[in-house]
Design an enzyme around this catalytic site. Structure first.
Site, mmCIF file in Angstrom:
data_model
loop_
_atom_site.group_PDB
_atom_site.id
_atom_site.type_symbol
_atom_site.label_atom_id
_atom_site.label_comp_id
_atom_site.label_asym_id
_atom_site.label_seq_id
_atom_site.Cartn_x
_atom_site.Cartn_y
_atom_site.Cartn_z
ATOM 1 N N LEU A 17 6.895 4.121 9.008
ATOM 2 C CA LEU A 17 8.276 3.736 9.300
ATOM 3 C C LEU A 17 8.396 2.276 9.718
ATOM 4 C CD1 LEU A 17 9.564 6.867 11.279
ATOM 5 C CD2 LEU A 17 10.219 6.164 8.969
ATOM 6 N N ASN A 42 -0.273 2.381 12.538
ATOM 7 C CA ASN A 42 -0.812 1.033 12.305
ATOM 8 C C ASN A 42 0.252 -0.048 12.470
ATOM 9 O OD1 ASN A 42 0.405 2.026 9.914
ATOM 10 N ND2 ASN A 42 -0.778 0.634 8.627
ATOM 11 N N LYS A 99 -5.731 9.035 13.752
ATOM 12 C CA LYS A 99 -5.959 8.444 12.434
ATOM 13 C C LYS A 99 -7.191 7.561 12.432
ATOM 14 C CE LYS A 99 -4.968 7.189 8.175
ATOM 15 N NZ LYS A 99 -3.673 6.741 7.645
ATOM 16 N N ASP A 247 2.944 8.476 1.972
ATOM 17 C CA ASP A 247 2.384 7.161 2.288
ATOM 18 C C ASP A 247 3.392 6.079 1.928
ATOM 19 O OD1 ASP A 247 0.600 5.250 3.227
ATOM 20 O OD2 ASP A 247 -0.546 5.144 1.363
ATOM 21 N N HIS A 251 7.249 -3.028 2.518
ATOM 22 C CA HIS A 251 7.072 -4.437 2.866
ATOM 23 C C HIS A 251 8.264 -5.194 2.302
ATOM 24 C CE1 HIS A 251 2.872 -4.174 4.238
ATOM 25 N NE2 HIS A 251 2.651 -3.371 3.222
ATOM 26 N N ALA A 263 -0.194 -4.555 0.326
ATOM 27 C CA ALA A 263 -0.383 -3.246 -0.306
ATOM 28 C C ALA A 263 0.593 -2.238 0.281
ATOM 29 C CB ALA A 263 -1.816 -2.772 -0.099
#
Length: 343
Positions: A17, A42, A99, A247, A251, A263
């Protein structure tokens, strides 16, 4: 006569998110029809402890356009994650998994795990308290070809983890190879996998032939057609070990269309619609509900959603770009037609 299909409300078992002003856009897109989502940790800085996870969850709740969507939080494992922190996270009732990012494997993974040996106490604690381990399954050594990183991870890293922690529930996330499908199928009932819509829809030719398409660049990278077909077969097989995890990883357009682009593929704008297209093409629409709505909660030992959504076979145009905070994100299939829509 219009074709419709009603399924139990789905969940997304792997979602990015991001944070800050973009949350209003990313949460809007996912909460439109997903009941729950496993939220990746992350961020910068990463979500490494219970307090950070709960604070992030509060920001997600605050960004919801309407109540009903539940973010399932995760911890970011580092070389320093303690057994006590795992137990504290589990006791919170809001953190469902931790994770494992191999350091340097993907976006914002620099603080990730450098050696599984360094997290053995955390893994043992996870096994004891019943917290799931989510894995980005790629080795990161510079001499390993990027298209081989998942296959080698299975042999060198994942197999020893599975052998050492037989009661630890493990999700190998966003699998991309026939090798991963075989590994999961041959492992015990404690090992499962998520599969993205973009790895089902595309292979590396789509990304590289006739010009490079940066909005299809993701990690793990798209593989050969033979691997794509193995993923489709696994997802549409009805096997309980495979379930939906987008997933979806947005960006801003300038971060993707760059000399050194980021990525990640943004699919939350049309997640279940993308999967429906793949399942229909495979002649397996009857298997979509189990993949999207049953297998994930069953593996997590959570109740299935009690309400439903309805898909209609009706074409619509994906916009060229979508709002992403004060910037724009280019979604998968931008300027193309989708074949299914959610009513």
């Amino acid at each position: 006569m219009t074709t419709t299909r009603t399924i139990t409300r789905p969940d997304d078992w792997h979602l990015h998110l991001r944070d800050g002003e973009v949350l209003k856009d990313t949460v809007r897109d996912t909460s439109r029809y997903m009941g729950r989502a496993v939220i990746m940790p992350n961020l910068v800085p990463p979500v490494t402890n219970t307090a950070l996870a709960l604070a992030y969850q509060a920001r997600i709740f605050a960004a919801q356009p309407k109540a009903g969507f539940k973010p399932l939080m995760t911890l970011y494992l580092t070389d320093n994650t303690s057994a006590d922190e795992i137990k504290k996270a589990k006791a919170s009732g809001q953190i469902y998994a931790a994770k494992l990012y191999p350091a340097g494997a993907t976006t914002n993974s620099e603080s990730g795990v450098t050696s599984v040996e360094k997290i053995k106490e955390a893994l043992q604690a996870m096994q004891e308290v019943g917290m799931l381990l989510l894995i980005h399954g790629e080795v990161t050594a510079s001499d390993i070809d990027i298209f081989d990183r998942e296959e080698i991870f299975l042999q060198k890293v994942l197999a020893p983890i599975v052998a050492s922690y037989p009661n630890l529930k493990i999700v190998l996330e966003h699998i991309t190879t026939a090798n991963a499908v075989d590994f999961v199928n041959n492992a015990g009932d404690n090992v499962a996998a998520t599969i993205t819509a973009h790895h089902l829809m595309f292979n590396r030719n789509h990304m590289l032939v006739g010009g490079i398409r940066p909005h299809l660049y993701c990690l793990p990278i798209l593989k050969r057609n033979i691997h794509q077909q193995a993923l489709i077969k696994a997802a549409t097989s009805g096997a309980k070990k495979f379930f939906l995890g987008t997933d979806s990883a947005p960006h801003a357009v300038n971060r993707k269309e760059a000399a050194c682009g980021c990525a990640g593929c943004y699919t939350a704008h049309a997640a279940i619609e993308l999967y429906a297209e793949v399942f229909e093409q495979a002649g397996a629409l009857d298997k979509l509900e189990a993949f999207a709505s049953f297998n994930g909660p069953d593996f997590y030992n959570l109740p299935r959603n009690s309400d439903t959504i309805t898909l209609e076979k009706s074409a619509w145009d994906v916009p060229a770009s979508m709002s992403f905070g004060n910037q724009q994100v280019v979604p998968i299939k931008a300027n193309e037609q989708m074949l299914w829509k959610v009513l």
